[in-house]
Design a protein around this motif. Structure first.
Motif, PDB file in Angstrom:
ATOM      1  N   MET A   1     -20.182  51.402  20.801  1.00 29.79           N
ATOM      2  CA  MET A   1     -20.501  51.162  22.582  1.00 29.79           C
ATOM      3  C   MET A   1     -19.389  49.347  23.320  1.00 29.79           C
ATOM      4  SD  MET A   1     -22.810  53.996  24.794  1.00 29.79           S
ATOM      5  CE  MET A   1     -24.079  53.325  23.842  1.00 29.79           C
ATOM      6  N   ALA A   2     -19.936  49.119  22.533  1.00 29.43           N
ATOM      7  CA  ALA A   2     -20.136  47.592  22.148  1.00 29.43           C
ATOM      8  C   ALA A   2     -19.136  47.284  21.678  1.00 29.43           C
ATOM      9  CB  ALA A   2     -21.406  46.647  21.618  1.00 29.43           C
ATOM     10  N   GLY A   3     -18.520  47.518  21.046  1.00 28.83           N
ATOM     11  CA  GLY A   3     -17.285  47.494  20.379  1.00 28.83           C
ATOM     12  C   GLY A   3     -15.761  47.508  21.482  1.00 28.83           C
ATOM     13  N   ALA A   4     -16.301  49.371  21.937  1.00 35.48           N
ATOM     14  CA  ALA A   4     -15.737  49.319  22.683  1.00 35.48           C
ATOM     15  C   ALA A   4     -16.113  48.743  24.200  1.00 35.48           C
ATOM     16  CB  ALA A   4     -16.192  50.552  23.775  1.00 35.48           C
ATOM     17  N   GLY A   5     -16.108  48.083  24.358  1.00 41.64           N
ATOM     18  CA  GLY A   5     -16.425  47.560  25.906  1.00 41.64           C
ATOM     19  C   GLY A   5     -15.995  46.152  25.442  1.00 41.64           C
ATOM     20  N   VAL A   6     -15.815  45.431  24.370  1.00 37.23           N
ATOM     21  CA  VAL A   6     -15.514  44.090  23.816  1.00 37.23           C
ATOM     22  C   VAL A   6     -13.512  44.455  24.047  1.00 37.23           C
ATOM     23  CG1 VAL A   6     -14.964  42.672  21.897  1.00 37.23           C
ATOM     24  CG2 VAL A   6     -16.889  43.244  23.076  1.00 37.23           C
ATOM     25  N   ALA A   7     -13.241  45.116  23.837  1.00 41.84           N
ATOM     26  CA  ALA A   7     -12.141  45.751  23.665  1.00 41.84           C
ATOM     27  C   ALA A   7     -11.370  46.141  24.667  1.00 41.84           C
ATOM     28  CB  ALA A   7     -12.252  47.496  22.201  1.00 41.84           C
ATOM     29  N   GLY A   8     -12.480  46.830  25.360  1.00 45.36           N
ATOM     30  CA  GLY A   8     -12.102  46.765  26.912  1.00 45.36           C
ATOM     31  C   GLY A   8     -11.364  45.646  27.614  1.00 45.36           C
ATOM     32  N   VAL A   9     -12.424  45.132  27.322  1.00 45.20           N
ATOM     33  CA  VAL A   9     -12.442  43.539  28.436  1.00 45.20           C
ATOM     34  C   VAL A   9     -10.717  42.932  27.694  1.00 45.20           C
ATOM     35  CG1 VAL A   9     -13.534  41.092  28.491  1.00 45.20           C
ATOM     36  CG2 VAL A   9     -14.831  43.308  28.355  1.00 45.20           C
TER      37      VAL A   9
ATOM     38  N   ASN B   1      -3.683  57.132  29.594  1.00 48.40           N
ATOM     39  CA  ASN B   1      -4.128  55.927  29.425  1.00 48.40           C
ATOM     40  C   ASN B   1      -3.899  54.870  28.523  1.00 48.40           C
ATOM     41  OD1 ASN B   1      -5.184  53.191  29.536  1.00 48.40           O
ATOM     42  ND2 ASN B   1      -6.183  52.845  31.635  1.00 48.40           N
ATOM     43  N   PHE B   2      -3.015  54.625  27.878  1.00 46.35           N
ATOM     44  CA  PHE B   2      -3.190  54.411  26.139  1.00 46.35           C
ATOM     45  C   PHE B   2      -3.952  53.916  25.691  1.00 46.35           C
ATOM     46  CE2 PHE B   2       1.181  56.559  27.166  1.00 46.35           C
ATOM     47  CZ  PHE B   2       1.160  57.134  26.323  1.00 46.35           C
ATOM     48  N   ILE B   3      -4.081  52.596  26.153  1.00 46.53           N
ATOM     49  CA  ILE B   3      -4.852  51.993  26.513  1.00 46.53           C
ATOM     50  C   ILE B   3      -6.454  52.311  26.163  1.00 46.53           C
ATOM     51  CG2 ILE B   3      -7.214  49.976  26.927  1.00 46.53           C
ATOM     52  CD1 ILE B   3      -4.606  48.660  28.377  1.00 46.53           C
ATOM     53  N   SER B   4      -6.932  53.314  26.980  1.00 40.76           N
ATOM     54  CA  SER B   4      -8.346  54.050  26.481  1.00 40.76           C
ATOM     55  C   SER B   4      -7.830  54.823  25.525  1.00 40.76           C
ATOM     56  CB  SER B   4      -8.962  55.153  27.666  1.00 40.76           C
ATOM     57  OG  SER B   4      -8.617  54.113  29.454  1.00 40.76           O
ATOM     58  N   LEU B   5      -6.889  55.533  25.509  1.00 37.74           N
ATOM     59  CA  LEU B   5      -6.591  56.442  24.206  1.00 37.74           C
ATOM     60  C   LEU B   5      -6.362  55.444  22.951  1.00 37.74           C
ATOM     61  CD1 LEU B   5      -5.882  59.582  23.000  1.00 37.74           C
ATOM     62  CD2 LEU B   5      -4.106  58.916  22.754  1.00 37.74           C
ATOM     63  N   ALA B   6      -6.449  54.878  22.811  1.00 38.19           N
ATOM     64  CA  ALA B   6      -6.700  53.977  21.983  1.00 38.19           C
ATOM     65  C   ALA B   6      -8.296  53.815  21.165  1.00 38.19           C
ATOM     66  CB  ALA B   6      -5.958  53.005  21.637  1.00 38.19           C
ATOM     67  N   ILE B   7      -8.854  53.722  22.616  1.00 34.88           N
ATOM     68  CA  ILE B   7     -10.226  53.258  21.639  1.00 34.88           C
ATOM     69  C   ILE B   7     -11.017  54.334  21.997  1.00 34.88           C
ATOM     70  CG2 ILE B   7     -12.419  52.126  23.469  1.00 34.88           C
ATOM     71  CD1 ILE B   7     -10.267  50.754  24.817  1.00 34.88           C
ATOM     72  N   VAL B   8     -10.593  55.343  22.636  1.00 37.74           N
ATOM     73  CA  VAL B   8     -10.955  56.454  22.089  1.00 37.74           C
ATOM     74  C   VAL B   8     -10.834  57.085  20.457  1.00 37.74           C
ATOM     75  CG1 VAL B   8     -11.405  58.625  22.993  1.00 37.74           C
ATOM     76  CG2 VAL B   8     -11.367  57.562  24.818  1.00 37.74           C
TER      77      VAL B   8
END
Length: 187
Positions: free
Chosen positions: A173-181, A148-155
């Motif tokens: 974590m907050a930024g990762a949550g916003v980026a995920g949304v 999952n390239f989106i998850s890879l980029a966020i990680v």
């Protein structure tokens, strides 16, 4: 019967999770996902994420959240008590023993021997959660290209920010949550 199972499962987790909450993750996963099938691996990953973000120890937060999922508020109380009770007993006993025998080299040797085991448990939990985030499963996938390239980029971005600028993990974590949304709603 479910209350006894919850208490006993989290009592075991509290008893054997030497090294803190991250070391408890594989034990919680074993009890909750594999042994009792109370949660799926996806639900477990979600609960671990929430337990990490909420104030307090991860293992206790996990016990509370799993207890609520399984048996409501009484389940949360029973699971949390099961998780905390061994620690209380162990800490009181170890404090007495350590205070009495702290000068012995054997005590220092035992503590030195536990460190690598704790690191291995933390690494195991981290790898399981990383695989869940990147591949949607807890074991190594047969096809490594199904990432999952989106998850890879966020990680990757989160890891880079944490290591490069020593940013507060809460902000990451907050930024990762916003980026995920944002990213998951676009793609």
């Amino acid at each position: 019967m479910i209350f006894v199972q919850l208490f006993w499962s989290f009592f075991q987790i509290g008893l054997f999770s030497i090294g803190g909450g991250y070391a408890a993750m594989p034990l919680i996963q074993n009890q909750v996902v594999e042994l009792h099938s109370w949660l799926t691996m996806t639900q477990f990953a979600d609960i671990m994420t929430i337990a990490e973000m909420t104030p307090g120890p991860i293992a206790i937060n996990s016990a509370t959240f799993v207890g609520i999922q399984i048996a409501g508020i009484p389940g949360a109380l029973v699971a949390t008590l099961g998780c905390v009770l061994p620690s209380c007993i162990i800490v009181m006993t170890l404090a007495y023993v350590y205070y009495r025998f702290r000068g012995l080299s054997m005590v220092q040797g035992v503590l030195g021997g536990l460190r690598p085991a704790v690191i291995a448990m933390i690494a195991s939990a981290g790898i399981s959660l990383l695989l869940m985030a990147l591949y949607g499963q807890k074991t190594w996938p047969a096809d490594l290209s199904a990432i999952n390239f989106i998850s890879l980029a966020i990680v990757a971005v989160g890891f880079f920010i944490l290591r490069k600028w020593k940013t507060n993990p809460i902000y990451v974590m907050a930024g990762a949550g916003v980026a995920g949304v944002i990213l998951y709603s676009i793609f």
